[in-house]
Design an enzyme around this catalytic site. Structure first.
Site, short mmCIF file in Angstrom:
data_model
loop_
_atom_site.label_atom_id
_atom_site.label_comp_id
_atom_site.label_asym_id
_atom_site.label_seq_id
_atom_site.Cartn_x
_atom_site.Cartn_y
_atom_site.Cartn_z
CG ASP A 207 -6.41 33.97 -8.95
OD1 ASP A 207 -5.94 32.86 -8.65
OD2 ASP A 207 -5.91 34.71 -9.83
CB ILE A 208 -3.20 37.89 -6.73
CG1 ILE A 208 -3.32 37.71 -5.21
CG2 ILE A 208 -2.45 39.19 -7.04
CD1 ILE A 208 -2.00 37.55 -4.49
CD GLU A 250 -1.85 32.96 -9.17
OE1 GLU A 250 -2.16 33.05 -10.37
OE2 GLU A 250 -1.01 32.15 -8.74
#
Length: 330
Positions: A207-208, A250
């Site tokens: 996950d960003i 994301e």
């Protein structure tokens, strides 16, 4: 004695009927000339039809030698029609193409019935083309098969469209990696395969970090650039056998076949470092948190994915921009 059929005929000659017994035809020179002209006209019409129909048309004898080929068929092999006559596919195209074409020929001569199927060809410019081919056995008066008639229709554009639709159904449009549905389906398949052959399997959830802040500060266009850059970085780091997909927003997932948790941790750390080194747009440096889980003790791929997701949230809770390994099931 005068033939009664000729008694009332102006020429005094018996009438001649055509093959179907229609109408009386005179056998004098004028009639023969007319018949010859009609025959030439019909041959010209047939030739025009064969040359202008949107299909490759050809005939082959039992030795697989061409006895006729229209211009479209000849163009497939980059020759003039007369250059095909008396030659076999082995003399005209690559060995693998000739072998592919011969399968349908053999079925016609072996079964004695009409056969159809897909064939491939490599055009002179190197393009792979796909054809739907129908081949019909031709018999002599004794019923023996002496040749075949082939009609091949180019459906390359349809084939490409089908491939594109299949790609769209399994690919995330923005990043070009697998979409959620395709990733999860492939993960299930890989879990089943690993279970059957007793191979290890690991999953990463990525996950960003602070992605919402990137969107809010720089706009969604820049956010999209970041997503594409992260996906591309992952692709460059992963093996061909690894499966990368975007789960949504994301968040990305990675399936690592034949990989134990030690190897998965090493892959995850390499991904984290490669992404941290990225510079997107005006110098944005994205960072990611990654959760790692292996299939050991799991009842199904859903268990592995759930534990990887929990490990991801543990990485975020520990400060982000780090890798966390899921605990093994009790």
């Amino acid at each position: 004695m005068i033939d009664p059929k000729a008694r009332n005929h102006p020429s005094g000659k018996p009438p001649v009927r055509d093959a179907r017994g229609r109408g009386a035809l005179s056998a004098d020179a004028a009639d023969l000339g007319r018949l010859e002209a009609e025959l030439l006209q019909k041959n010209a019409l047939l030739e025009s039809l064969l040359e202008n129909v949107d299909a490759c048309i050809y005939t082959k004898d039992r030795a697989r030698r061409y006895t006729y080929a229209n211009a479209k068929m000849a163009a497939i092999v980059g020759r003039e029609p007369q250059e095909l006559l008396g030659r076999t596919d082995d003399e005209l195209v690559a060995p693998e193409v000739a072998a592919n074409w011969r399968v349908l020929d053999d079925r016609v001569f072996t079964t004695g019935s009409t056969q159809s199927g897909e064939q491939i060809s490599t055009a002179p410019d190197g393009e792979i083309r796909h054809f739907w081919v129908v081949q019909i056995p031709q018999r002599d008066r004794g019923g023996e098969i002496v040749s075949l008639l082939g009609i091949a229709t180019d459906f390359t554009q349809f084939y490409k469209l089908k491939e594109e639709l299949a790609r769209q159904a399994t690919t995330d449009e923005l990043t070009g990696v697998r979409n959620r549905r395709s990733l999860l389906e492939t993960a299930r398949q890989e879990f089943t395969r690993a279970l059957r052959y007793q191979h290890p399997l690991s999953v990463l959830m990525l996950d960003i970090d602070h992605f919402k802040d990137i969107n809010d500060s720089h706009g969604h266009d820049v956010g999209d650039q970041v997503l594409r850059a992260v996906a591309d970085a992952c692709r460059r780091e992963l093996r061909d056998s690894d499966v990368l997909g975007r789960l949504g927003g994301e968040e990305f997932g990675v399936v690592l076949p034949n990989t134990r948790h030690e190897g998965a941790l090493a892959v995850a750390e390499r991904l984290r470092a490669r992404i941290e080194a990225l510079r997107v747009g005006d110098g944005i440096a994205p960072k990611v948190s990654i959760g790692v889980a292996c299939m050991e003790g799991a009842n199904g791929i859903e268990d592995v994915l759930k534990r990887a997701d929990q490990a991801l949230y543990a990485a975020k809770a520990a400060g982000r921009n780090r890798v966390s390994l899921a605990a093994k099931p009790a």
